[in-house]
Design a protein around this motif. Structure first.
Motif, mmCIF file in Angstrom:
data_model
loop_
_atom_site.group_PDB
_atom_site.id
_atom_site.type_symbol
_atom_site.label_atom_id
_atom_site.label_comp_id
_atom_site.label_asym_id
_atom_site.label_seq_id
_atom_site.Cartn_x
_atom_site.Cartn_y
_atom_site.Cartn_z
ATOM 1 N N UNK A 183 3.092 -0.912 -3.344
ATOM 2 C CA UNK A 183 3.503 -1.209 -1.972
ATOM 3 C C UNK A 183 2.437 -0.765 -0.976
ATOM 4 N N UNK A 184 1.874 0.432 -1.196
ATOM 5 C CA UNK A 184 0.877 0.969 -0.270
ATOM 6 C C UNK A 184 -0.393 0.120 -0.258
ATOM 7 N N UNK A 185 -0.880 -0.265 -1.445
ATOM 8 C CA UNK A 185 -2.116 -1.050 -1.486
ATOM 9 C C UNK A 185 -1.891 -2.461 -0.956
ATOM 10 N N UNK A 186 -0.759 -3.084 -1.327
ATOM 11 C CA UNK A 186 -0.485 -4.449 -0.867
ATOM 12 C C UNK A 186 -0.241 -4.473 0.638
ATOM 13 N N UNK A 187 0.469 -3.470 1.165
ATOM 14 C CA UNK A 187 0.723 -3.418 2.601
ATOM 15 C C UNK A 187 -0.588 -3.253 3.367
ATOM 16 N N UNK A 188 -1.451 -2.374 2.871
ATOM 17 C CA UNK A 188 -2.752 -2.194 3.518
ATOM 18 C C UNK A 188 -3.556 -3.484 3.494
ATOM 19 N N UNK A 189 -3.501 -4.208 2.376
ATOM 20 C CA UNK A 189 -4.217 -5.480 2.279
ATOM 21 C C UNK A 189 -3.639 -6.499 3.253
ATOM 22 N N UNK A 194 -5.864 -9.840 4.395
ATOM 23 C CA UNK A 194 -6.305 -10.414 3.113
ATOM 24 C C UNK A 194 -5.450 -11.620 2.763
ATOM 25 N N UNK A 195 -6.034 -12.560 2.029
ATOM 26 C CA UNK A 195 -5.267 -13.733 1.619
ATOM 27 C C UNK A 195 -4.273 -13.337 0.522
ATOM 28 N N UNK A 196 -3.231 -14.150 0.310
ATOM 29 C CA UNK A 196 -2.171 -13.785 -0.641
ATOM 30 C C UNK A 196 -2.682 -13.461 -2.043
ATOM 31 N N UNK A 197 -3.710 -14.161 -2.497
ATOM 32 C CA UNK A 197 -4.251 -13.886 -3.823
ATOM 33 C C UNK A 197 -4.826 -12.489 -3.924
ATOM 34 N N UNK A 198 -5.551 -12.061 -2.891
ATOM 35 C CA UNK A 198 -6.123 -10.707 -2.903
ATOM 36 C C UNK A 198 -5.023 -9.654 -2.731
ATOM 37 N N UNK A 199 -4.002 -9.972 -1.941
ATOM 38 C CA UNK A 199 -2.878 -9.036 -1.818
ATOM 39 C C UNK A 199 -2.244 -8.805 -3.185
ATOM 40 N N UNK A 200 -2.060 -9.872 -3.946
ATOM 41 C CA UNK A 200 -1.496 -9.737 -5.294
ATOM 42 C C UNK A 200 -2.357 -8.834 -6.162
ATOM 43 N N UNK A 201 -3.661 -8.996 -6.070
ATOM 44 C CA UNK A 201 -4.571 -8.197 -6.906
ATOM 45 C C UNK A 201 -4.599 -6.740 -6.472
ATOM 46 N N UNK A 202 -4.516 -6.500 -5.156
ATOM 47 C CA UNK A 202 -4.440 -5.119 -4.684
ATOM 48 C C UNK A 202 -3.125 -4.472 -5.113
ATOM 49 N N UNK A 203 -2.054 -5.265 -5.102
ATOM 50 C CA UNK A 203 -0.768 -4.734 -5.555
ATOM 51 C C UNK A 203 -0.865 -4.305 -7.018
ATOM 52 N N UNK A 204 -1.541 -5.095 -7.826
ATOM 53 C CA UNK A 204 -1.708 -4.764 -9.245
ATOM 54 C C UNK A 204 -2.515 -3.479 -9.412
ATOM 55 N N UNK A 205 -3.566 -3.323 -8.614
ATOM 56 C CA UNK A 205 -4.354 -2.082 -8.665
ATOM 57 C C UNK A 205 -3.474 -0.880 -8.316
ATOM 58 N N UNK A 206 -2.674 -1.006 -7.256
ATOM 59 C CA UNK A 206 -1.806 0.097 -6.863
ATOM 60 C C UNK A 206 -0.804 0.449 -7.940
ATOM 61 N N UNK A 207 -0.237 -0.579 -8.583
ATOM 62 C CA UNK A 207 0.742 -0.324 -9.650
ATOM 63 C C UNK A 207 0.078 0.425 -10.809
ATOM 64 N N UNK A 208 -1.092 -0.018 -11.195
ATOM 65 C CA UNK A 208 -1.800 0.662 -12.292
ATOM 66 C C UNK A 208 -2.156 2.100 -11.920
ATOM 67 N N UNK A 209 -2.587 2.287 -10.677
ATOM 68 C CA UNK A 209 -2.930 3.635 -10.219
ATOM 69 C C UNK A 209 -1.689 4.528 -10.219
ATOM 70 N N UNK A 210 -0.546 3.968 -9.819
ATOM 71 C CA UNK A 210 0.686 4.742 -9.824
ATOM 72 C C UNK A 210 1.084 5.203 -11.212
ATOM 73 N N UNK A 211 0.843 4.365 -12.216
ATOM 74 C CA UNK A 211 1.121 4.767 -13.598
ATOM 75 C C UNK A 211 0.248 5.967 -13.971
#
Length: 330
Positions: A183-189, A194-211
């Motif tokens: 949520x934090x990375x996607x919201x910042x994007x 950022x375009x929706x595709x990059x928002x999706x990718x930032x969300x994935x980075x945040x999820x992995x980082x949270x793990x």
């Protein structure tokens, strides 16, 4: 344009202090309850010297915004929302774990937690100085983060070592801890345009980082000797990796030892010795190192504005240095 991330981290702390003062001056009973709840949360963090962990929460969205635009300051609303989410979630998580609570205050604090973690962030995002379409996208990320986080927490509450697997535990981690970082990375994007595709990718980075952050939390429980996960009979990744790695004939005895560890200090010590044994730790580090490499790979693929891109890689590595389990010598 502000480019000093450390300066902006300080500004976010000022934003939180200003928000607290605003709530205290609001005169509304809900604002007063949220002020008491948020003030208590921030005060406990300061008393425990846990501001470093909060700074990781803050830096991540700031650096994402900076990677997109060159300026971390525009990520301040995402950083504040991230801290508010965790203020609520930590309380609710402790409540679910049966921690010590004052029954006279419990109901009021639950309502305050819901306000601080969901409705107050929605108010702040609505007030952000960004286009209306961006506000809608950011609020959708807040909603997604809550629903994914709830799903992960429910998976975690239902998980039992006898039936869980490493895969199911990681799925719960992706929700209960991955979702708020996503949520934090996607919201910042979103705030960065950022375009929706990059928002999706930032969300994935945040999820992995949270793990990764949840894995670090698991490690802290062992390193500090709190052993709350063993006392609670939790199906952590460390536990499931151990159980999944033994022959089927040995599994019942290990499960029995793990169950006994909830109430027996001797059983806890014996099971903990297995968790920190060289062979198990080699397998654990191999899996975790691969997860860290995947986050770095995703960041490399996203690219962005230096030096903030490099700072994101450093943030990932630094976050994993907390409470390290020993690395066995080959």
């Amino acid at each position: 344009m502000t480019t000093d991330v450390t300066e902006v981290v300080g500004a976010v702390h000022e934003d939180l202090a200003a928000l607290l003062a605003r709530l205290r001056a609001g005169g509304d009973v809900a604002d007063e309850a949220m002020a008491g709840f948020l003030g208590g949360f921030l005060g406990r963090l300061a008393a425990r010297g846990s501001t470093g962990a909060v700074d990781v929460m803050i830096r991540l969205p700031l650096l994402v915004h900076a990677a997109e635009t060159g300026d971390p300051a525009g990520g301040r609303p995402a950083a504040v929302v991230h801290v508010l989410w965790w203020a609520a979630a930590r309380y609710l998580d402790d409540l679910a774990d049966g921690g010590p609570f004052d029954p006279a205050r419990c109901n009021a604090d639950i309502l305050a937690a819901l306000g601080v973690g969901s409705h107050l962030p929605a108010r702040l995002l609505r007030e952000a100085r960004v286009p209306d379409a961006t506000k809608v996208a950011a609020q959708a990320e807040l909603s997604r983060g809550w629903l994914d986080g709830i799903s992960g927490q429910l998976l975690d509450l239902a998980a039992r070592p006898a039936t869980a697997t490493t895969a199911s535990v990681l799925a719960s981690y992706e929700g209960k801890t991955g979702a708020p970082y996503a949520m934090a990375t996607a919201t910042a994007a979103c705030l960065a345009g950022a375009d929706p595709g990059r928002v999706d990718r930032w969300r994935d980075v945040g999820r992995r980082f949270g793990v990764l952050r949840q894995l670090t939390n698991d490690q802290r429980d062992l390193i500090t000797g709190r052993d709350e996960d063993l006392r609670n009979g939790a199906a952590t990744f460390l536990v499931m990796l151990l159980l999944d790695g033994v022959p089927a004939a040995q599994r019942p005895a290990l499960l029995a030892l793990h169950a006994a560890a909830a109430t027996s200090a001797d059983a806890r010590a014996e099971f903990k010795a297995l968790l920190t044994g060289p062979e198990h730790l080699r397998a654990y580090h191999g899996r975790v190192d691969a997860m860290v490499a995947e986050v770095h790979g995703a960041l490399h693929a996203l690219g962005g504005t230096p030096p903030h891109t490099s700072a994101l890689h450093t943030l990932v590595d630094d976050a994993m240095l907390a409470f390290p389990l020993p690395v066995p010598v080959a």
